[in-house]
Design a protein around this motif. Structure first.
Motif, PDB file in Angstrom:
ATOM      1  N   LEU A  20       1.220  -0.841  -0.326  1.00 15.22           N
ATOM      2  CA  LEU A  20      -0.188   0.111  -0.106  1.00 15.22           C
ATOM      3  C   LEU A  20       0.408   0.842   0.266  1.00 15.22           C
ATOM      4  O   LEU A  20       1.696   1.679   1.037  1.00 15.22           O
ATOM      5  N   PHE A  21       0.233   2.387  -0.892  1.00 18.64           N
ATOM      6  CA  PHE A  21       1.347   3.264  -0.571  1.00 18.64           C
ATOM      7  C   PHE A  21       0.483   5.024  -1.297  1.00 18.64           C
ATOM      8  O   PHE A  21      -0.321   4.128  -1.824  1.00 18.64           O
ATOM      9  N   LEU A  22       0.826   5.567  -0.657  1.00 15.24           N
ATOM     10  CA  LEU A  22       0.040   7.063  -0.862  1.00 15.24           C
ATOM     11  C   LEU A  22       0.847   7.961  -1.870  1.00 15.24           C
ATOM     12  O   LEU A  22       2.093   7.666  -1.876  1.00 15.24           O
ATOM     13  N   GLN A  23       0.201   8.627  -2.841  1.00 13.58           N
ATOM     14  CA  GLN A  23       1.351   9.485  -3.744  1.00 13.58           C
ATOM     15  C   GLN A  23       0.851  10.346  -4.069  1.00 13.58           C
ATOM     16  O   GLN A  23      -1.371  10.333  -4.427  1.00 13.58           O
ATOM     17  N   ARG A  24       1.072  11.955  -4.657  1.00 15.86           N
ATOM     18  CA  ARG A  24       0.317  12.759  -5.199  1.00 15.86           C
ATOM     19  C   ARG A  24       0.025  12.612  -6.473  1.00 15.86           C
ATOM     20  O   ARG A  24       0.365  12.272  -7.224  1.00 15.86           O
ATOM     21  N   ASP A  25      -1.859  13.453  -6.723  1.00 20.95           N
ATOM     22  CA  ASP A  25      -2.016  13.262  -7.894  1.00 20.95           C
ATOM     23  C   ASP A  25      -1.219  14.608  -8.525  1.00 20.95           C
ATOM     24  O   ASP A  25      -1.574  15.762  -7.750  1.00 20.95           O
ATOM     25  N   LEU A  26      -1.609  14.757 -10.261  1.00 21.39           N
ATOM     26  CA  LEU A  26      -1.719  15.661 -10.799  1.00 21.39           C
ATOM     27  C   LEU A  26      -2.534  16.856 -10.030  1.00 21.39           C
ATOM     28  O   LEU A  26      -2.358  18.030 -10.456  1.00 21.39           O
ATOM     29  N   VAL A  33      -2.574   3.484  -3.973  1.00 23.21           N
ATOM     30  CA  VAL A  33      -2.743   2.229  -4.748  1.00 23.21           C
ATOM     31  C   VAL A  33      -2.354   0.781  -3.762  1.00 23.21           C
ATOM     32  O   VAL A  33      -1.115   1.080  -2.820  1.00 23.21           O
ATOM     33  N   ARG A  34      -3.021   0.340  -4.064  1.00 17.26           N
ATOM     34  CA  ARG A  34      -2.519  -0.924  -3.462  1.00 17.26           C
ATOM     35  C   ARG A  34      -1.854  -2.342  -4.527  1.00 17.26           C
ATOM     36  O   ARG A  34      -2.557  -2.131  -5.832  1.00 17.26           O
ATOM     37  N   GLN A  35      -1.090  -3.149  -4.247  1.00 12.91           N
ATOM     38  CA  GLN A  35      -0.745  -3.672  -5.445  1.00 12.91           C
ATOM     39  C   GLN A  35      -0.646  -5.202  -4.387  1.00 12.91           C
ATOM     40  O   GLN A  35      -0.266  -5.570  -3.302  1.00 12.91           O
ATOM     41  N   TRP A  36      -0.886  -6.637  -5.082  1.00 10.76           N
ATOM     42  CA  TRP A  36      -1.009  -7.975  -4.205  1.00 10.76           C
ATOM     43  C   TRP A  36      -0.696  -8.978  -5.306  1.00 10.76           C
ATOM     44  O   TRP A  36      -1.250  -8.397  -6.284  1.00 10.76           O
ATOM     45  N   GLY A  43       1.674  -9.502 -10.053  1.00  8.51           N
ATOM     46  CA  GLY A  43       0.509  -9.595  -8.643  1.00  8.51           C
ATOM     47  C   GLY A  43      -0.380  -8.134  -9.434  1.00  8.51           C
ATOM     48  O   GLY A  43      -0.478  -8.331 -10.954  1.00  8.51           O
ATOM     49  N   ARG A  44      -1.092  -7.975  -8.998  1.00  6.16           N
ATOM     50  CA  ARG A  44      -2.434  -7.097  -8.932  1.00  6.16           C
ATOM     51  C   ARG A  44      -2.840  -5.221  -9.015  1.00  6.16           C
ATOM     52  O   ARG A  44      -1.440  -5.762  -7.992  1.00  6.16           O
ATOM     53  N   LEU A  45      -3.406  -4.916  -9.654  1.00  5.46           N
ATOM     54  CA  LEU A  45      -2.919  -3.502  -8.814  1.00  5.46           C
ATOM     55  C   LEU A  45      -4.563  -2.358  -9.031  1.00  5.46           C
ATOM     56  O   LEU A  45      -4.950  -2.840  -9.597  1.00  5.46           O
ATOM     57  N   GLN A  46      -4.564  -2.119  -7.687  1.00  2.00           N
ATOM     58  CA  GLN A  46      -6.111  -1.226  -7.846  1.00  2.00           C
ATOM     59  C   GLN A  46      -5.575  -0.059  -7.421  1.00  2.00           C
ATOM     60  O   GLN A  46      -4.023   0.925  -6.715  1.00  2.00           O
TER      61      GLN A  46
END
Length: 84
Positions: A20-26, A33-36, A43-46
């Protein structure tokens, strides 16, 4: 903020991961962002977007708590920081 978790290996199968991580958008919002998947595979990304840091952080913590309840363990955690 970033959290990387793994499930304990089961029998002869590789462990699973959940990141799990947070990122600033434009546009000034935040994206969770979740990746597993299976360790060593893509893996998968959401992605989920939020208007403010507090909402995004709350969603990240809820996602983390759900995975901890499923048996995942935190391997790496980076402290929360707001950039911008």
């Amino acid at each position: 903020m970033r959290i990387y978790m793994q499930s304990p290996p089961a029998d002869d199968q590789p462990p699973r991961f959940y990141q799990l991580f947070l990122q600033r958008d434009l546009l000034g919002g935040w994206t969770l962002v979740r990746q597993w998947g299976v360790q060593g595979a893509g893996g998968r990304l959401q992605r989920d977007t939020f208007a403010d840091w507090d909402s995004a952080l709350e969603a990240l913590m809820q996602a983390r708590d759900r995975q901890l309840a499923r048996g995942y363990r935190v391997v790496f955690a980076e402290s929360p920081q707001r950039s911008g």
